[in-house]
Design an enzyme around this catalytic site. Structure first.
Site, mmCIF file in Angstrom:
data_model
loop_
_atom_site.group_PDB
_atom_site.id
_atom_site.type_symbol
_atom_site.label_atom_id
_atom_site.label_comp_id
_atom_site.label_asym_id
_atom_site.label_seq_id
_atom_site.Cartn_x
_atom_site.Cartn_y
_atom_site.Cartn_z
ATOM 1 C CG ASP A 93 -2.056 1.191 1.253
ATOM 2 O OD1 ASP A 93 -2.982 1.090 1.756
ATOM 3 O OD2 ASP A 93 -2.147 1.886 0.039
ATOM 4 C CG ASP A 268 -5.926 -5.197 2.857
ATOM 5 O OD1 ASP A 268 -6.490 -4.376 2.076
ATOM 6 O OD2 ASP A 268 -5.489 -4.902 3.858
ATOM 7 C CB CYS A 306 -10.281 -25.748 10.960
ATOM 8 S SG CYS A 306 -8.829 -24.855 10.557
ATOM 9 C CB CYS A 308 -5.293 -24.903 10.373
ATOM 10 S SG CYS A 308 -5.666 -24.442 12.238
ATOM 11 C CB CYS A 311 -8.070 -27.290 13.922
ATOM 12 S SG CYS A 311 -8.762 -25.452 14.050
ATOM 13 C CG HIS A 337 -8.047 -21.097 13.356
ATOM 14 N ND1 HIS A 337 -8.728 -22.456 13.106
ATOM 15 C CD2 HIS A 337 -9.020 -20.231 13.753
ATOM 16 C CE1 HIS A 337 -10.016 -22.151 12.701
ATOM 17 N NE2 HIS A 337 -10.093 -20.942 13.244
#
Ligand SMILES: CC1(C)O[C@H]2[C@@H](O1)[C@@]1(COC(C)(C)O1)O[C@@H]2CNc1nc2cc3nc(N)[nH]c(=O)c3cc2[nH]1
Ligand SMILES: [Zn+2]
Length: 371
Positions: A93, A268, A306, A308, A311, A337
């Protein structure tokens, strides 16, 4: 390698688009969520973590990296990719928003914006050209023009004058780094506040310039959700269908789905990483706050759906203990997560557009996240 800036739309489902944007550091599958790595790092995660969760592109910030460690220092180390060992695409940005949103004295003129460093109070000046030169030093794949993001509640007169200056600044940015002069892409940023006719004017002025993509700016600045959605649905279709559309600073899981339904391709937001640090976690069943005493002896995973690392390996009870004990691992596991959740949601979005089931996916999450 496909020419950087090439954007192909493979499928649509309503106004939602499934596309591929090519950059010098690889292709980006859209719609996409971009984790925010303001100072060249996504807080508490390593590039390895981000690659594991299939983050395709991350954000850096001109304002912060210019002030520390310095864009020229980064350039001497081979640019931001090499410096931070992130070898996939980076979007930076321009600093416009940070200068206007972070507290501190600033002076705005046609030439640019004078501001004080949040680090040591020293005085600095960004012209549109300077903002681009910094991003050239950082070597980001997608550079954002310097713009003025007017605050929520700005009156029509101020908003109108501001968008005209933002267009003049966008032209100066493009002239500083003309289309096709290198592998870095440049996106224009549409302003116009919460006035639809001004948004239309800003879009018309900017879309006549040769940018490789266009962002919707000036939103997620404190307005209500319906006000934000109204401007997104008004503005997204005004942007060229053959170029990527990026909605800046948005948002919750439902905001992502709403924006995609309006034709947005890239988003974003600091929300998933910031909320992780205060214990607010996004799951397939809605938001939960790990602080709650109810989780003290809860041996179940954060989100049974999930896949991940967090998890698969830790219970709510342990995650609550880490948070209450202010352990550093709490930041890491919660951020891992939340970002994994956002990235996996966008993978489901891409799949659903390909098989024409996006509306059903959106409805399912609206139920899970109903206020
Ligand atoms: C100030 C800070 C750190 O930036 C985040 C975050 O707080 C917070 C506070 O509330 C949430 C929604 C969670 O996000 O609002 C910011 C996210 N909204 C947003 N980011 C933007 C970035 C932008 N960049 C440029 N160049 N131009 C823009 O018009 C622009 C507009 C934007 N709107
Ligand atoms: Zn998880």
């Amino acid at each position: 390698m496909t020419k950087p800036g090439t954007f192909v739309v493979h499928a649509t489902d309503g106004n939602a688009r499934r596309g591929t944007l090519s950059t010098a550091h690889g292709d980006i599958q859209t719609p996409i969520f971009m984790p925010v790595g303001t100072q060249g790092t996504v807080k508490s995660l390593s590039p390895q973590d981000l690659e594991e969760m299939n983050a395709q592109i991350i954000l850096g910030n001109t304002y912060h990296l210019y002030l520390r460690p310095g864009d020229e220092l980064v350039a001497r180390r081979g640019g931001l990719h090499k410096f931070s060992n992130w070898n996939r695409p980076i979007l930076t940005d321009s600093g416009g928003f940070q200068v206007f949103s972070l507290k501190g004295i600033r002076k705005l003129s046609e030439e640019g914006v004078e501001f004080r460093s949040y680090i040591d109070g020293s005085k600095h000046f960004f012209s549109p050209e300077k903002a681009i030169e910094i991003q050239m030093n950082l070597g980001s794949d997608i550079m954002m023009v310097l713009d003025e993001c007017v605050g929520y509640g700005a009156d029509r007169g101020y908003t109108e004058k501001s968008l005209e200056m933002t267009t003049r600044w966008a032209k100066r940015c493009r002239e500083r780094y003309p289309a096709g002069s290198g592998d870095q892409l440049m996106f224009g940023i549409v302003q116009g506040g919460f006035f639809k006719d001004l948004r239309t004017r800003s879009a018309e002025q900017l879309c006549s310039l040769p940018f490789e993509g266009f962002a919707i700016g000036g939103l997620s600045v404190g307005e209500s959700i319906p006000e934000m959605y109204e401007q997104v649905h008004h503005t997204a279709p005004l942007l060229p269908a053959e170029k990527p559309r990026y909605l800046m600073g948005v948002g919750t899981p439902l905001d992502l789905l709403e924006a995609v339904s309006a034709g947005v391709d890239m988003l974003d937001c600091v929300l998933p990483s910031r909320n992780a640090r205060n214990g607010t976690l996004f799951t397939s069943q809605g938001k939960i706050n790990i602080k709650k005493a109810a989780y003290k002896e809860d041996d179940s995973p954060l989100d049974p759906n999930c896949n991940c690392y967090t998890c698969r390996n830790f219970s709510k009870a342990y995650l609550r203990h880490l948070y209450m004990s202010k352990e550093l691992l709490s930041y890491r596991l919660n951020t891992y997560h939340n970002l994994y959740f956002y990235l996996d949601l966008m993978q489901q979005v891409r799949d659903s557009i390909e098989n024409g089931t996006f509306a059903q996916l959106k409805a399912r999450y609206e139920d899970a996240y109903a206020a």
